[in-house]
Scaffold this motif. Structure first.
Motif, PDB file in Angstrom:
ATOM      1  N   UNK A   1       0.853  -1.104  -0.182  1.00 14.68           N
ATOM      2  CA  UNK A   1      -0.020  -0.025   0.009  1.00 14.68           C
ATOM      3  C   UNK A   1       0.865   0.971   0.079  1.00 14.68           C
ATOM      4  N   UNK A   2       0.557   2.165  -0.739  1.00 12.72           N
ATOM      5  CA  UNK A   2       1.358   3.466  -0.794  1.00 12.72           C
ATOM      6  C   UNK A   2       0.345   4.621  -0.522  1.00 12.72           C
ATOM      7  N   UNK A   3       0.780   5.606   0.552  1.00  5.64           N
ATOM      8  CA  UNK A   3       0.155   6.477   0.887  1.00  5.64           C
ATOM      9  C   UNK A   3       0.944   7.887   0.149  1.00  5.64           C
ATOM     10  N   UNK A   4       0.212   8.787  -0.373  1.00  4.96           N
ATOM     11  CA  UNK A   4       1.107   9.793  -1.121  1.00  4.96           C
ATOM     12  C   UNK A   4       0.697  11.059  -0.220  1.00  4.96           C
ATOM     13  N   UNK A   5       1.558  11.621   0.171  1.00 10.62           N
ATOM     14  CA  UNK A   5       1.546  13.086   0.834  1.00 10.62           C
ATOM     15  C   UNK A   5       1.149  14.166  -0.115  1.00 10.62           C
ATOM     16  N   UNK A   6       0.475  15.036   0.005  1.00 12.12           N
ATOM     17  CA  UNK A   6       0.222  16.139  -0.957  1.00 12.12           C
ATOM     18  C   UNK A   6       1.480  16.911  -0.763  1.00 12.12           C
ATOM     19  N   UNK A   7       2.072  17.468  -2.043  1.00 16.66           N
ATOM     20  CA  UNK A   7       3.451  18.064  -1.979  1.00 16.66           C
ATOM     21  C   UNK A   7       2.760  19.391  -3.025  1.00 16.66           C
ATOM     22  N   UNK A   8       3.319  20.634  -2.408  1.00 12.41           N
ATOM     23  CA  UNK A   8       3.368  21.919  -2.973  1.00 12.41           C
ATOM     24  C   UNK A   8       4.247  22.143  -4.212  1.00 12.41           C
ATOM     25  N   UNK A   9       3.818  22.461  -5.392  1.00 15.60           N
ATOM     26  CA  UNK A   9       4.848  22.876  -6.448  1.00 15.60           C
ATOM     27  C   UNK A   9       5.349  24.345  -5.990  1.00 15.60           C
ATOM     28  N   UNK A  10       6.880  24.336  -6.064  1.00 15.83           N
ATOM     29  CA  UNK A  10       7.414  25.419  -5.535  1.00 15.83           C
ATOM     30  C   UNK A  10       7.988  26.233  -6.586  1.00 15.83           C
ATOM     31  N   UNK A  11       8.557  25.415  -7.411  1.00 14.98           N
ATOM     32  CA  UNK A  11       9.279  25.849  -8.723  1.00 14.98           C
ATOM     33  C   UNK A  11       8.999  24.975  -9.964  1.00 14.98           C
ATOM     34  N   UNK A  12       9.174  25.617 -11.115  1.00 11.48           N
ATOM     35  CA  UNK A  12       8.782  24.830 -12.168  1.00 11.48           C
ATOM     36  C   UNK A  12      10.150  25.077 -13.382  1.00 11.48           C
ATOM     37  N   UNK A  13      10.762  23.872 -13.915  1.00  9.02           N
ATOM     38  CA  UNK A  13      11.659  24.059 -14.706  1.00  9.02           C
ATOM     39  C   UNK A  13      11.574  23.670 -16.075  1.00  9.02           C
ATOM     40  N   UNK A  14      12.393  24.059 -16.996  1.00 10.96           N
ATOM     41  CA  UNK A  14      12.072  23.887 -18.344  1.00 10.96           C
ATOM     42  C   UNK A  14      12.127  22.651 -18.819  1.00 10.96           C
ATOM     43  N   UNK A  15      12.563  21.731 -18.026  1.00 10.13           N
ATOM     44  CA  UNK A  15      12.922  20.224 -18.774  1.00 10.13           C
ATOM     45  C   UNK A  15      11.599  19.427 -18.325  1.00 10.13           C
ATOM     46  N   UNK A  16      10.370  19.817 -17.882  1.00  7.93           N
ATOM     47  CA  UNK A  16       9.205  19.232 -17.490  1.00  7.93           C
ATOM     48  C   UNK A  16       9.324  18.747 -16.274  1.00  7.93           C
TER      49      UNK A  16
END
Length: 78
Positions: A1-16
């Motif tokens: 079972x996998x529990x995913x913790x919400x993560x907030x985007x803080x930077x966007x990079x050019x390499x997707x």
């Protein structure tokens, strides 16, 4: 079972890729699997280094509060 913790985007990079903050821990993950664009401040769920989907801000906050409660209770038991 996998529990995913919400993560907030803080930077966007050019390499997707994006940098996310997961309860104070920052890491760079791939957004190659996302069909929709991500913005700084979005909350996402990550699996094995890939953003799998974006989630609602309120849902993310509720989940983070529950994770914090779990951490506090585990600390009390030690």
């Amino acid at each position: 079972m996998c529990l995913s913790v919400p993560s907030q985007v803080v930077e966007i990079h050019d390499d997707a890729s994006v940098t996310v903050d997961t309860m104070g821990v920052r890491r760079k993950v791939s957004s190659h699997l996302m069909a929709e664009p991500l913005n700084i401040g979005d909350y996402v769920l990550i699996h094995i280094g890939f953003v799998m989907n974006k989630i609602d801000h309120q849902d993310a906050q509720e989940s983070l509060a529950l994770y914090q409660e779990i951490i506090e209770k585990m600390s009390e038991q030690e």
